[in-house]
Design a protein around this motif. Sequence first.
Motif, PDB file in Angstrom:
ATOM      1  N   ASP A   1       0.829  -1.207   0.000  1.00  0.00           N
ATOM      2  CA  ASP A   1       0.000   0.000   0.000  1.00  0.00           C
ATOM      3  C   ASP A   1       0.864   1.257   0.000  1.00  0.00           C
ATOM      4  OD1 ASP A   1       0.914   0.341   2.549  1.00  0.00           O
ATOM      5  OD2 ASP A   1      -0.980   0.006   3.559  1.00  0.00           O
ATOM      6  N   ARG A   2       2.167   1.068  -0.177  1.00  0.00           N
ATOM      7  CA  ARG A   2       3.139   2.149  -0.335  1.00  0.00           C
ATOM      8  C   ARG A   2       3.354   2.931   0.960  1.00  0.00           C
ATOM      9  NH1 ARG A   2      -0.121   2.169  -5.031  1.00  0.00           N
ATOM     10  NH2 ARG A   2      -1.292   4.031  -4.497  1.00  0.00           N
ATOM     11  N   THR A   3       3.082   2.304   2.067  1.00  0.00           N
ATOM     12  CA  THR A   3       3.430   2.929   3.332  1.00  0.00           C
ATOM     13  C   THR A   3       4.403   2.034   4.083  1.00  0.00           C
ATOM     14  OG1 THR A   3       1.652   1.866   4.583  1.00  0.00           O
ATOM     15  CG2 THR A   3       1.157   3.987   3.576  1.00  0.00           C
ATOM     16  N   VAL A   4       5.101   2.668   4.987  1.00  0.00           N
ATOM     17  CA  VAL A   4       5.949   1.934   5.923  1.00  0.00           C
ATOM     18  C   VAL A   4       5.377   2.200   7.299  1.00  0.00           C
ATOM     19  CG1 VAL A   4       8.254   1.735   6.889  1.00  0.00           C
ATOM     20  CG2 VAL A   4       7.961   2.261   4.481  1.00  0.00           C
ATOM     21  N   ARG A   5       5.220   1.171   8.075  1.00  0.00           N
ATOM     22  CA  ARG A   5       4.706   1.371   9.429  1.00  0.00           C
ATOM     23  C   ARG A   5       5.695   0.829  10.429  1.00  0.00           C
ATOM     24  NH1 ARG A   5      -1.351   1.730  10.009  1.00  0.00           N
ATOM     25  NH2 ARG A   5      -2.082   2.318   7.931  1.00  0.00           N
ATOM     26  N   LEU A   6       5.703   1.484  11.553  1.00  0.00           N
ATOM     27  CA  LEU A   6       6.539   1.031  12.648  1.00  0.00           C
ATOM     28  C   LEU A   6       5.604   0.612  13.771  1.00  0.00           C
ATOM     29  CD1 LEU A   6       9.605   0.961  13.347  1.00  0.00           C
ATOM     30  CD2 LEU A   6       9.212   3.056  14.618  1.00  0.00           C
TER      31      LEU A   6
ATOM     32  N   CYS B   1       0.590   0.757  16.225  1.00  0.00           N
ATOM     33  CA  CYS B   1       1.347   1.353  15.136  1.00  0.00           C
ATOM     34  C   CYS B   1       1.812   2.720  15.607  1.00  0.00           C
ATOM     35  CB  CYS B   1       0.475   1.491  13.901  1.00  0.00           C
ATOM     36  SG  CYS B   1       1.297   2.299  12.555  1.00  0.00           S
ATOM     37  N   VAL B   2       3.117   2.929  15.649  1.00  0.00           N
ATOM     38  CA  VAL B   2       3.601   4.188  16.185  1.00  0.00           C
ATOM     39  C   VAL B   2       4.121   5.138  15.111  1.00  0.00           C
ATOM     40  CG1 VAL B   2       4.093   3.355  18.488  1.00  0.00           C
ATOM     41  CG2 VAL B   2       5.784   3.047  16.691  1.00  0.00           C
ATOM     42  N   ARG B   3       4.317   4.645  13.945  1.00  0.00           N
ATOM     43  CA  ARG B   3       4.741   5.528  12.856  1.00  0.00           C
ATOM     44  C   ARG B   3       4.114   5.032  11.557  1.00  0.00           C
ATOM     45  NH1 ARG B   3       6.035   8.274  16.278  1.00  0.00           N
ATOM     46  NH2 ARG B   3       8.065   9.174  16.854  1.00  0.00           N
TER      47      ARG B   3
END
Lengths: 800, 685
Positions: free
Chosen positions: A648-653, A661-663
Amino acid sequence: MAALAEEQTEVAVKLESEGPPTLLPPQAGDGAGEGGGGTTNNGPNGCGGNVAASSSAGGDGGTPKPSVAVSAVAPAGAAPVPAAAPDAGAPHDRQTLLAVLQFLRQSNLREAEEALRREARLLEEAVAGSGAPGEADGAGGEAASALLSRVTASVPGPAAPDPPGTGPSGPAAVSGSATGPAAPGKVGSVAVEDQPDVSAVLSAYNQQGDPTMYEEYYSGLKHFIECSLDCHRAELSQLFYPLFVHMYLELVYNQHENEAKSFFEKFHGDQECYYQDDLRVLSSLTKKEHMKGNETMLDFRTSKFVLRISRDSYQLLKRHLQEKQNNQIWNIVQEHLYIDIFDGMPRSKQQIDAMVGSLAGEAKREANKSKVFFGLLKEPEIEVPLDDEDEEGENEEGKPKKKKPRKDSIGSKSKKQDPNAPPQNRIPLPELKDSDKLDKIMNMKETTKRVRLGPDCLPSICFYTFLNAYQGLTAVDVTDDSSLIAGGFADSTVRVWSVTPKKLRSVKQAADLSLIDKESDDVLERIMDEKTASELKILYGHSGPVYGASFSPDRNYLLSSSEDGTVRLWSLQTFTCLVGYKGHNYPVWDTQFSPYGYYFVSGGHDRVARLWATDHYQPLRIFAGHLADVNCTRFHPNSNYVATGSADRTVRLWDVLNGNCVRIFTGHKGPIHSLTFSPNGRFLATGATDGRVLLWDIGHGLMVGELKGHTDTVCSLRFSRDGEILASGSMDNTVRLWDAVKAFEDLETDDFTTATGHINLPENSQELLLGTYMTKSTPVVHLHFTRRNLVLAAGAYSPQ
Amino acid sequence: MAEEKKLKLSNTVLPSESMKVVAESMGIAQIQEETCQLLTDEVSYRIKEIAQDALKFMHMGKRQKLTTSDIDYALKLKNVEPLYGFHAQEFIPFRFASGGGRELYFYEEKEVDLSDIINTPLPRVPLDVCLKAHWLSIEGCQPAIPENPPPAVTAFPPAPKEQQKAEATEPLKSTKPGQEEDGPLKGKGQGATPADGKGKEKKAPPLLEGAPLRLKPRSIHELSVEQQLYYKEITEACVGSCEAKRAEALQSIATDPGLYQMLPRFSTFISEGVRVNVVQNNLALLIYLMRMVKALMDNPTLYLEKYVHELIPAVMTCIVSRQLCLRPDVDNHWALRDFAARLVAQICKHFSTTTNNIQSRITKTFTKSWVDEKTPWTTRYGSIAGLAELGHDVIKTLILPRLQQEGERIRGVLDGPVLSNIDRIGADHVQSLLLKHCAPVLAKLRPPPDNQDAYRAEFGSLGPLLCSHVVKARAQAALQAQQVNRTTLTITQPRPTLTLSQAPQPGPRTPGLLKVPGSIALPVQTLVSARAAAPPQPSPPPTKFIVMSSSSSASSTQQVLSLSTSAPGSGSTTTSPVTTTVPSVQPIVKLVSTATTTPPSTAPSGPGSVQKYIVVSLPPTGEGKGGPTSHPSPAPPPSSAPSPLGSSALCGGKQEAGDSPPPAPGTPKANGSQPPGSGSPQPAP
């Protein structure tokens, strides 16, 4: 907050009587620790919920049952949409809870229903109880986390009712983006698209406008935006794409096929080119029947497209729409878009372009506000005697003296607690074994011989080419000490090579083992079977291409993830499969061991990443929130966080402790295929199919750099051991080296930038490119820095 | 990049006919049009959906090619049974199937006839996956090893040469270090990076790279082990006895990119080689060395200017040296001189600038030695050849004015008392050389009516001969007008026989290729063959030919020397040195006919019709097959003196050439790659 959380974990550890300390499901108390009502929705359905359910059910042992209980969604077998679980991004309220309960009853999942009921009550109490500590933390933070949980939609399912006090600051800020009206029935419906609830989701499209007017509406708005002032135009242009998509979907849903087609034909050319993959999906979607089960469509419907617009621009838009009485568009804006309004100067086109591109727009600012402990954990003290012995063994006279001070410095450094580091026991980590300590000592020794890299001193690159792989190489990993290479292949095999003269040997058979004198000093040597020595071992077990491979830090285990939906744990002592972790029902794209071992993370086509411990057959956490496949997963060096890159073209932290999910990092224009953390834990580098590498500051949650140069998917990224050089390998058959020091040195992380999230990227990333090395038609699948900073690259030669 | 891609969406759907066909195959005969339409939409949509999923598998499999298995997996995602039986070329040997509550893995096995298997030869066992390590980069520089892509291929091939030129012409320019560093740094082009980086940077420690002030950083005299091996192989092959190897070596020199670090070695090798072999009068080796020069010149990636100072003296030596072979009276050192002269001309053309004045200095050298009264005929010949090759202008201004004087001198030798056979031969060669080169120039300069007397008046004793040559040249020009793009070939007058016989030479190693026994009376061929290892075989039939050719195929123009001699049967055998420049890659047999075009292989040429084969060819690796194409000279040539008649020059490295059957004209027998038309048929007078 952190302290609280920590206590929680400790409790958890105590609870877990058998086995090593492990993460426990963040149950109700955990939510309390986080202090936000929203967080508690990690309920039965969330990360640990699963485990919770099974344990409360008295450990009914079998996998199937609990997994049914896992989530309202999970009867998933019935629902072929893997997306189901993560998608519920909507507000949670009692109504939702009731809906889910009702659904469970319908589906005859009594056990799950009960569990849920129990849980829900528990949750409510917990929320009520936790209100106080949470507030102590400051209402702002609380609101943020509440919002956050909503934004990330981390877990669907039974949500605690929105704690009344917390919401206001969030939704209120979003003037007009009324979350309320759309809420009822949404959650459940998202979950299982085959259920009647689905139509409820879709029915949002039911409003009948005049289909012939759509084009007019759209071009009217287009005209307005194009005529607006330059400073506003760029911002308002962001509206085009989501409006286009939703108007088109409305037309399709209401079965105005021809209008939809002409609408698409007329305006798809206006959209930014990085949306073309989605547009391609949309273009094939021409009938109402198609909408059922189309994941991309569901993403649009269920998650609000986030736009970040300055207040002035927003006012302008609002006034225009009200003047024109343009209800159609206004409705879409209200229902399907989330407009994140900020005060201050509108952003420039360039600034916007850097951040947009993901499937659901930008990340909300609030999503990146929570604190991340990105510092490194304190290195454990290692007894000096061991070290000395070893050196004496080497018979090097001068060395011990030299080494002593150095050792001290290492020791003193590690004594100082990094202010950004998480508490040492924030998550329970396995204890160091003797062999680990030995390895650490080896590591330190190698460190002294490490080459200091820099623009003037580039690393050498040794390339391991897999010959005769016939395009079958799908994954590679190298051990930290660079002694073993594992390759995952499309023919379902995993092959392990030794690249040192030391051959691979397996342990003797049980019968032979019993003959060995267990007291002898070289018992570890004796248990090995010399007859099995070979350079290559092949591991059979998967039934589909192996897309991920990861060695454990102690080199005793190997993980592999495959198309067959399993993650397998292999022993490198016996070269047999120890466990098959089943959980992902769909291909598992990536897996990785934690830097401290024991935990590992996997991510796959079902859009979730899961955290596992090697001795649990079920996941400890489920990180849900991505809107498409999770392509790659990486542990933070301190093991407290997991980064995932998605289609989905996102990066999650994600926070390993509580599954939050913090970022959320947006800005890539294509599916993300590679991730790496800098060794100091402060930065993250991500590579995508668009050939760009983006650099992120984790602490501030900002994009800090863009490295352009590759012309194809960036498959592998790695920082040098000291973080001076970033190496990237790509499908375009090149390895490139970038100056990471320079990329990070002049960061403008002033308050303003941090507050607004506006970034100004340095213009010329070419200055950071230190070298480009072509291979002979060999895509670079993996990169690795040895402890002495030699680059190892690997890939399969693919004759043209 | 994505930004540049133009969004192109096509809304393709399957034709409804195919739905009908599918339906019929399933046994549903009549299907309504409307239903078809609906089906089409649905099926198209599903197919697209599956294709999009399959792409995902391709990406995750780190491939650029979509395979059938990707589609299988995509189907599996949708809970659809995969399509069995479709394999990509590289297929997975076992398949997965499930059914009846069981999951099966099976190898696909067909029933096969055992005898088929027994009778077919065993296929090669597919190689197992293996791991191979190599250095992609050493401290930032990419080594030029087979595992890495060739430096020039990676991006723009001309880049290195441009750079070499830039460096050569402006060695002290301050951008140079920048170029070196920026190349890799900025990734200006991958081509520049490796080519530049390797060698230079590898040797210079990276620390030095950063030094801002550096004068001439090209003090790199080390070669990598691979390069040393290469150098050794190449030089040995170039001067060795195996012609096939030599051809390959020369080919390599002429085409391989990235040789420029070895240029200094090659250059020294050549100049030293010439120095030594001139003293030893080792004609064959000199020829080999000149061919190396030629190959170096032909390599498009090399910029020779820095080495011209070494190469020119060597080449000049081969042109003007008093003696180049052990037996000046019999060996054909003339061809070497011609060849070297052409090389010098080429060097002048490429490298002469207003600053280095190469051409004028060379011209001066030639003129000086020519003008000198005491110059021996060999040097004289070389000087004239060198001058003549420099072009028509040089001939006009420097040679023509001296024709009369030179004519007298020649006559003095030819007509006077026989002092020395060597002088006679020399004078003869000079004469034919002059005629060959001057005639075309005169043909252009002078208006058509060619009057013997006028010529005699102007050019003295050479006048009449010149006149007849000019006439021929005109005829030839006319013919050429019809055949575009043919280069000139001038045939000199018949001259006294040059007779030598071939010495049986058993040892293939002997460098002095041609030892000629003293049977001078017999008309035999002189062969300056590129092949040293010619089997000793006296060639009884009188065909003779001389071929000297360079076999490198890389150059756009190829210079071939051939000396053709006419058949010996007649008393007056003519030997005419023929030179031709073939504007093509590989030379072949040419049919040259003037008046009547009779099939040369069959028809003995009548007095009027002259046929001539010029074979300029040396098959690059030909063993015996390519080489020995030969052609017997067309019947006993009519010995009407002035016109050199059907002489056949044939190629062949081997002397048994004479025995072999005549090739069909124009058949590129020597090497089949050549279209017949690309040579240069020349009308013989």
